[in-house]
Write a protein that holds these residues in place. Structure first.
Motif, PDB file in Angstrom:
ATOM      1  N   LYS A  17       0.952  -0.999   0.013  1.00  0.00           N
ATOM      2  CA  LYS A  17       0.023   0.046   0.069  1.00  0.00           C
ATOM      3  C   LYS A  17       0.816   1.216  -0.086  1.00  0.00           C
ATOM      4  N   ALA A  18       0.563   2.115  -0.720  1.00  0.00           N
ATOM      5  CA  ALA A  18       1.202   3.416  -0.890  1.00  0.00           C
ATOM      6  C   ALA A  18       1.201   4.106   0.423  1.00  0.00           C
ATOM      7  N   THR A  19       2.269   4.921   0.704  1.00  0.00           N
ATOM      8  CA  THR A  19       2.132   5.888   1.924  1.00  0.00           C
ATOM      9  C   THR A  19       1.299   6.999   1.694  1.00  0.00           C
ATOM     10  N   PRO A  20       0.409   7.352   2.449  1.00  0.00           N
ATOM     11  CA  PRO A  20      -0.237   8.665   2.279  1.00  0.00           C
ATOM     12  C   PRO A  20       0.677   9.499   2.854  1.00  0.00           C
ATOM     13  N   PRO A  21       0.659  10.913   2.330  1.00  0.00           N
ATOM     14  CA  PRO A  21       1.491  11.735   2.974  1.00  0.00           C
ATOM     15  C   PRO A  21       0.767  12.236   4.354  1.00  0.00           C
ATOM     16  N   GLY A  22       1.702  12.391   5.374  1.00  0.00           N
ATOM     17  CA  GLY A  22       1.080  12.623   6.645  1.00  0.00           C
ATOM     18  C   GLY A  22       2.021  12.894   7.660  1.00  0.00           C
ATOM     19  N   ILE A  23       1.879  13.018   9.283  1.00  0.00           N
ATOM     20  CA  ILE A  23       2.766  13.025  10.052  1.00  0.00           C
ATOM     21  C   ILE A  23       2.674  11.945  10.828  1.00  0.00           C
ATOM     22  N   TYR A  24       3.714  11.308  11.147  1.00  0.00           N
ATOM     23  CA  TYR A  24       3.662   9.826  11.608  1.00  0.00           C
ATOM     24  C   TYR A  24       4.837   9.899  12.858  1.00  0.00           C
ATOM     25  N   ASP A  50       5.429   1.378  16.027  1.00  0.00           N
ATOM     26  CA  ASP A  50       4.179   0.667  16.317  1.00  0.00           C
ATOM     27  C   ASP A  50       3.028   1.475  16.607  1.00  0.00           C
ATOM     28  N   ASP A  51       3.356   2.485  17.122  1.00  0.00           N
ATOM     29  CA  ASP A  51       2.304   3.793  17.663  1.00  0.00           C
ATOM     30  C   ASP A  51       1.456   4.222  16.391  1.00  0.00           C
ATOM     31  N   VAL A  52       2.127   4.131  15.024  1.00  0.00           N
ATOM     32  CA  VAL A  52       1.323   4.463  13.854  1.00  0.00           C
ATOM     33  C   VAL A  52      -0.004   3.801  13.799  1.00  0.00           C
ATOM     34  N   LYS A  53      -0.271   2.529  14.598  1.00  0.00           N
ATOM     35  CA  LYS A  53      -1.338   2.095  14.402  1.00  0.00           C
ATOM     36  C   LYS A  53      -2.449   2.785  14.879  1.00  0.00           C
ATOM     37  N   GLU A  54      -2.150   3.685  15.977  1.00  0.00           N
ATOM     38  CA  GLU A  54      -3.110   4.531  16.489  1.00  0.00           C
ATOM     39  C   GLU A  54      -3.420   5.719  15.530  1.00  0.00           C
ATOM     40  N   VAL A  55      -2.805   6.208  14.462  1.00  0.00           N
ATOM     41  CA  VAL A  55      -3.100   6.953  13.364  1.00  0.00           C
ATOM     42  C   VAL A  55      -4.069   6.720  12.351  1.00  0.00           C
ATOM     43  N   GLN A  56      -5.158   7.357  12.317  1.00  0.00           N
ATOM     44  CA  GLN A  56      -6.290   7.219  11.304  1.00  0.00           C
ATOM     45  C   GLN A  56      -5.574   7.736   9.789  1.00  0.00           C
ATOM     46  N   VAL A  57      -5.243   7.194   8.663  1.00  0.00           N
ATOM     47  CA  VAL A  57      -4.635   7.571   7.588  1.00  0.00           C
ATOM     48  C   VAL A  57      -5.747   7.483   6.527  1.00  0.00           C
ATOM     49  N   PRO A  58      -5.516   8.339   5.366  1.00  0.00           N
ATOM     50  CA  PRO A  58      -6.885   8.079   4.268  1.00  0.00           C
ATOM     51  C   PRO A  58      -6.274   6.617   3.391  1.00  0.00           C
ATOM     52  N   THR A  59      -7.251   6.131   2.918  1.00  0.00           N
ATOM     53  CA  THR A  59      -7.071   4.942   2.080  1.00  0.00           C
ATOM     54  C   THR A  59      -6.865   5.658   0.541  1.00  0.00           C
ATOM     55  N   GLY A  60      -6.213   5.069  -0.074  1.00  0.00           N
ATOM     56  CA  GLY A  60      -6.002   5.548  -1.467  1.00  0.00           C
ATOM     57  C   GLY A  60      -4.865   4.772  -2.346  1.00  0.00           C
ATOM     58  N   GLU A  61      -4.474   5.316  -3.110  1.00  0.00           N
ATOM     59  CA  GLU A  61      -3.407   4.721  -4.130  1.00  0.00           C
ATOM     60  C   GLU A  61      -2.501   5.552  -4.935  1.00  0.00           C
ATOM     61  N   GLN A  62      -1.514   5.179  -5.325  1.00  0.00           N
ATOM     62  CA  GLN A  62      -0.703   6.075  -6.203  1.00  0.00           C
ATOM     63  C   GLN A  62      -0.939   5.570  -7.689  1.00  0.00           C
ATOM     64  N   ASN A  63      -1.428   6.417  -8.451  1.00  0.00           N
ATOM     65  CA  ASN A  63      -1.541   6.131 -10.032  1.00  0.00           C
ATOM     66  C   ASN A  63      -0.303   6.529 -10.922  1.00  0.00           C
ATOM     67  N   GLY A  64      -0.514   6.689 -12.025  1.00  0.00           N
ATOM     68  CA  GLY A  64       0.556   7.022 -13.145  1.00  0.00           C
ATOM     69  C   GLY A  64       1.252   8.332 -13.009  1.00  0.00           C
ATOM     70  N   GLY A  66       2.277   9.469 -10.028  1.00  0.00           N
ATOM     71  CA  GLY A  66       3.057   9.283  -8.888  1.00  0.00           C
ATOM     72  C   GLY A  66       2.310  10.021  -7.644  1.00  0.00           C
ATOM     73  N   GLN A  67       1.353  10.760  -7.698  1.00  0.00           N
ATOM     74  CA  GLN A  67       0.640  11.360  -6.458  1.00  0.00           C
ATOM     75  C   GLN A  67      -0.483  10.219  -5.933  1.00  0.00           C
ATOM     76  N   PHE A  68      -0.405  10.451  -4.570  1.00  0.00           N
ATOM     77  CA  PHE A  68      -1.410   9.689  -3.800  1.00  0.00           C
ATOM     78  C   PHE A  68      -2.742  10.151  -3.852  1.00  0.00           C
ATOM     79  N   HIS A  69      -3.627   9.354  -4.265  1.00  0.00           N
ATOM     80  CA  HIS A  69      -5.010   9.887  -4.384  1.00  0.00           C
ATOM     81  C   HIS A  69      -6.060   9.213  -3.328  1.00  0.00           C
ATOM     82  N   THR A  70      -6.558   9.894  -2.524  1.00  0.00           N
ATOM     83  CA  THR A  70      -7.532   9.391  -1.688  1.00  0.00           C
ATOM     84  C   THR A  70      -8.819   8.661  -2.140  1.00  0.00           C
ATOM     85  N   ASN A  71      -9.271   7.893  -1.400  1.00  0.00           N
ATOM     86  CA  ASN A  71     -10.727   7.062  -1.630  1.00  0.00           C
ATOM     87  C   ASN A  71     -11.589   8.094  -1.011  1.00  0.00           C
TER      88      ASN A  71
END
Length: 192
Positions: A17-24, A50-64, A66-71
């Motif tokens: 899974k691509a990494t969503p931009p964010g603070i971790y 491991d504390d990143v489990k407590e962080v809610q991140v957007p689902t999404g994917e990188q497409n052609g 190269g940017q992360f696109h959220t669902n």
């Protein structure tokens, strides 16, 4: 199509899974420094905690592109999930420059160096000069930072290699993680 089937569950069989931009939350996992002209450039890597489990991140994917696109759901809201799948991933930072002798009026060159390593719990000594407390910046060593906790801002950076545009997730900012605990070099997998 043949009559033989197998199953594919995107929730469990989705692969990388691509990494969503964010603070971790993270820990310093590697440290390297090189001399460059009159400066020293520091390159750090960070392992997400491991504390990143407590962080809610957007689902999404990188497409052609190269940017992360959220669902989004039917109402246009971002669909989030636990960041647990990010635990243990490692990201490199942009270089952090230290100029030991910046010259008159060029002290600003060390601002990012000071801020970065202060956020990694490095305490520079202070001296009183003309009634003001002045920090005395010294060259940070690997033992000062390996395993130190921090919050890292991960963003997608584009670069060009062999005439082709590529995208990579990179640490672009480092913040203090006051609730985090320092880990040993073995716990973060450091090569020291």
């Amino acid at each position: 199509m043949k009559d033989e089937y197998t199953t594919f569950d995107t929730a469990t069989d989705g692969g990388f899974k691509a990494t969503p931009p964010g603070i971790y939350p993270a820990h310093v996992s590697s440290f390297d420094s090189n001399n460059w002209k009159d400066s020293i450039v520091f390159n750090l890597s960070f392992k997400l905690a491991d504390d990143v489990k407590e962080v809610q991140v957007p689902t999404g994917e990188q497409n052609g592109d190269g940017q992360f696109h959220t669902n989004k759901d039917d109402s246009g809201e971002t669909i989030n999930e636990s960041g647990g799948f990010l635990a243990g991933r490692t990201y490199r930072s942009q270089g952090v420059w230290f100029t030991p002798s910046p010259g008159e009026g060029n002290g600003w060159k060390n601002r990012k160096y000071r801020d970065t390593f202060t956020n990694l719990n490095v305490e520079f000594p202070t001296n009183t000069v003309d009634g003001k407390n002045i920090e005395q910046l010294a060259e940070v060593e690997e033992s000062d930072v390996i395993g130190q906790p921090c919050l890292v801002k991960v963003a997608n950076e584009q670069y060009e290699k062999d005439g082709e545009k590529k995208t990579t997730a990179r640490v672009v900012q480092i913040y203090r993680w006051t609730e985090g605990s320092r880990l040993s070099a073995e716990e973060v997998g450091a090569d020291s």
